[in-house]
Write a protein that holds these residues in place. Structure first.
Motif, short mmCIF file in Angstrom:
data_model
loop_
_atom_site.label_atom_id
_atom_site.label_comp_id
_atom_site.label_asym_id
_atom_site.label_seq_id
_atom_site.Cartn_x
_atom_site.Cartn_y
_atom_site.Cartn_z
N SER A 85 22.06 45.61 47.98
CA SER A 85 23.20 44.46 47.66
C SER A 85 24.60 44.65 48.54
O SER A 85 24.57 45.33 49.30
CB SER A 85 23.42 44.30 46.43
N HIS A 86 25.40 43.41 48.44
CA HIS A 86 25.99 43.19 49.57
C HIS A 86 27.05 42.83 48.57
O HIS A 86 27.39 41.68 49.00
CB HIS A 86 26.04 43.43 51.32
N VAL A 87 28.98 43.49 48.13
CA VAL A 87 29.78 43.07 48.31
C VAL A 87 30.39 42.22 49.03
O VAL A 87 31.03 43.19 49.93
CB VAL A 87 30.62 43.69 47.18
N VAL A 88 30.68 41.00 49.26
CA VAL A 88 31.13 40.45 50.04
C VAL A 88 33.06 39.90 49.10
O VAL A 88 33.57 39.97 49.87
CB VAL A 88 30.49 39.30 50.36
N ASN A 89 33.03 39.63 48.53
CA ASN A 89 34.12 39.75 47.65
C ASN A 89 35.03 39.90 46.45
O ASN A 89 33.64 39.45 45.84
CB ASN A 89 34.32 37.90 47.81
N PHE A 90 35.92 40.53 46.66
CA PHE A 90 36.00 41.01 44.68
C PHE A 90 37.75 40.56 44.85
O PHE A 90 38.32 40.96 45.55
CB PHE A 90 36.12 42.65 45.32
N SER A 91 37.81 39.99 43.31
CA SER A 91 38.97 39.33 42.57
C SER A 91 38.76 40.19 41.97
O SER A 91 38.43 40.14 40.38
CB SER A 91 38.78 37.84 42.68
N VAL A 92 39.98 41.39 41.25
CA VAL A 92 39.97 41.68 40.03
C VAL A 92 41.61 41.76 39.53
O VAL A 92 42.45 41.53 40.02
CB VAL A 92 39.70 43.17 40.09
N ASN A 93 41.71 42.43 38.30
CA ASN A 93 42.73 41.98 36.98
C ASN A 93 42.82 43.27 36.26
O ASN A 93 41.97 43.17 35.48
CB ASN A 93 43.27 40.73 36.56
N PHE A 94 43.31 44.31 37.00
CA PHE A 94 44.16 44.74 36.15
C PHE A 94 44.73 44.78 34.47
O PHE A 94 46.12 45.33 34.25
CB PHE A 94 44.29 47.11 36.22
N VAL A 95 44.37 44.34 33.21
CA VAL A 95 44.86 43.89 32.26
C VAL A 95 45.69 44.90 31.53
O VAL A 95 46.88 44.88 31.40
CB VAL A 95 43.38 43.44 30.83
N GLU A 96 45.06 46.17 31.83
CA GLU A 96 45.68 46.86 31.06
C GLU A 96 45.21 48.90 31.50
O GLU A 96 44.91 49.21 32.05
CB GLU A 96 45.34 47.20 28.92
N PRO A 97 46.08 49.49 31.39
CA PRO A 97 46.32 50.52 31.84
C PRO A 97 44.81 51.57 31.57
O PRO A 97 44.78 51.91 29.64
CB PRO A 97 47.28 51.56 31.86
N VAL A 98 43.85 51.93 32.03
CA VAL A 98 42.70 53.59 31.78
C VAL A 98 43.42 54.25 31.42
O VAL A 98 43.98 55.15 32.46
CB VAL A 98 41.88 53.02 32.46
N TYR A 99 43.43 55.43 30.55
CA TYR A 99 43.96 57.17 30.53
C TYR A 99 42.62 57.28 30.53
O TYR A 99 41.42 57.37 30.60
CB TYR A 99 44.55 56.98 29.75
N HIS A 100 42.63 58.85 31.01
CA HIS A 100 41.75 60.11 31.30
C HIS A 100 41.04 60.29 29.73
O HIS A 100 41.38 59.37 28.08
CB HIS A 100 42.22 61.46 31.51
N TYR A 101 39.52 60.39 29.96
CA TYR A 101 38.51 60.55 29.05
C TYR A 101 38.84 59.25 27.89
O TYR A 101 37.82 59.51 27.41
CB TYR A 101 39.21 61.55 28.61
N GLU A 102 38.80 58.02 28.60
CA GLU A 102 39.10 56.76 27.87
C GLU A 102 36.77 56.85 28.58
O GLU A 102 36.31 56.71 29.82
CB GLU A 102 39.13 55.38 28.38
N THR A 103 36.60 55.96 27.34
CA THR A 103 34.79 55.48 27.45
C THR A 103 34.99 53.85 27.48
O THR A 103 35.72 53.33 26.64
CB THR A 103 34.05 55.87 26.56
N LEU A 104 34.59 53.29 29.07
CA LEU A 104 34.63 51.64 29.30
C LEU A 104 33.28 51.47 29.17
O LEU A 104 32.43 51.66 29.49
CB LEU A 104 35.59 51.60 30.42
N THR A 105 32.99 49.93 28.53
CA THR A 105 32.32 49.38 28.79
C THR A 105 31.88 48.01 29.48
O THR A 105 33.03 46.99 28.95
CB THR A 105 31.65 48.88 27.37
N PHE A 106 31.42 47.85 30.64
CA PHE A 106 31.72 47.07 32.00
C PHE A 106 30.66 46.37 30.89
O PHE A 106 28.83 46.27 31.36
CB PHE A 106 31.01 47.65 33.39
N LEU A 107 30.76 44.71 31.23
CA LEU A 107 30.04 43.73 30.77
C LEU A 107 29.96 42.55 32.17
O LEU A 107 30.80 42.09 32.43
CB LEU A 107 30.80 43.31 29.73
N PHE A 108 28.83 42.66 33.16
CA PHE A 108 28.49 42.10 33.92
C PHE A 108 27.69 40.02 33.67
O PHE A 108 26.94 40.74 32.69
CB PHE A 108 27.53 42.84 34.94
#
Length: 155
Positions: A85-108
């Motif tokens: 796969s090849h990413v051709v466009n990426f638009s992102v909004n960082f809603v809240e800061p993420v701190y060290h040692y946080e666990t995040l779940t990404f839904l695609f």
């Protein structure tokens, strides 16, 4: 890894449908942050210096935004649509800061399949363990395609 060997390809555009989804959970560790800082020569004290960060609105070091984007692109490369796969466009909004040692779940989620342009559009949302949204993104991806030589090219 065998360089001469053709590795498994991810899903071709014909195998992808709107509404398909997947999620991945990632714990943000110091080694990831230190590798990012070393590779990019990014010396922003907000990312690593506790004394400095304490004087800011964040109160403690935060995870570099590009590191979060890297998790998104890495998931696309490894899993969805997958290798090739090849990413051709990426638009992102960082809603809240993420701190060290946080666990995040990404839904695609696939929100559009454009077979004429060979592009799949993915919606990505990341939340922390408190279910607080930290990132929204829309990523346009060209799924893996093999180059097939026609007999005309071989003559």
């Amino acid at each position: 890894m065998d360089i001469g060997k053709l590795n498994k390809l991810g899903k071709a555009i014909d195998e992808i449908e709107e509404g398909q989804s997947m999620s991945v959970t990632e714990a943000i560790e110091d080694n990831q942050i230190l590798l990012y800082l070393g590779l990019t020569n990014d010396a922003n004290p907000l990312y690593i210096q506790h004394d400095y960060a304490q004087k800011t609105i964040y109160k403690k070091p935060i995870v570099p935004s590009v590191l979060l984007m890297g998790i998104v692109t890495s998931t696309i490369s490894k899993h969805f649509p997958g290798p090739g796969s090849h990413v051709v466009n990426f638009s992102v909004n960082f809603v809240e800061p993420v701190y060290h040692y946080e666990t995040l779940t990404f839904l695609f989620e696939v929100i559009k399949v454009d077979k004429h342009k060979d592009i799949v559009t993915l919606s990505v949302e990341a939340v922390n363990i408190k279910e607080k949204r930290v990132l929204d993104a829309v990523v346009m991806v060209q799924p893996p395609m093999l180059y097939e030589e026609s007999e005309e090219n071989n003559e």
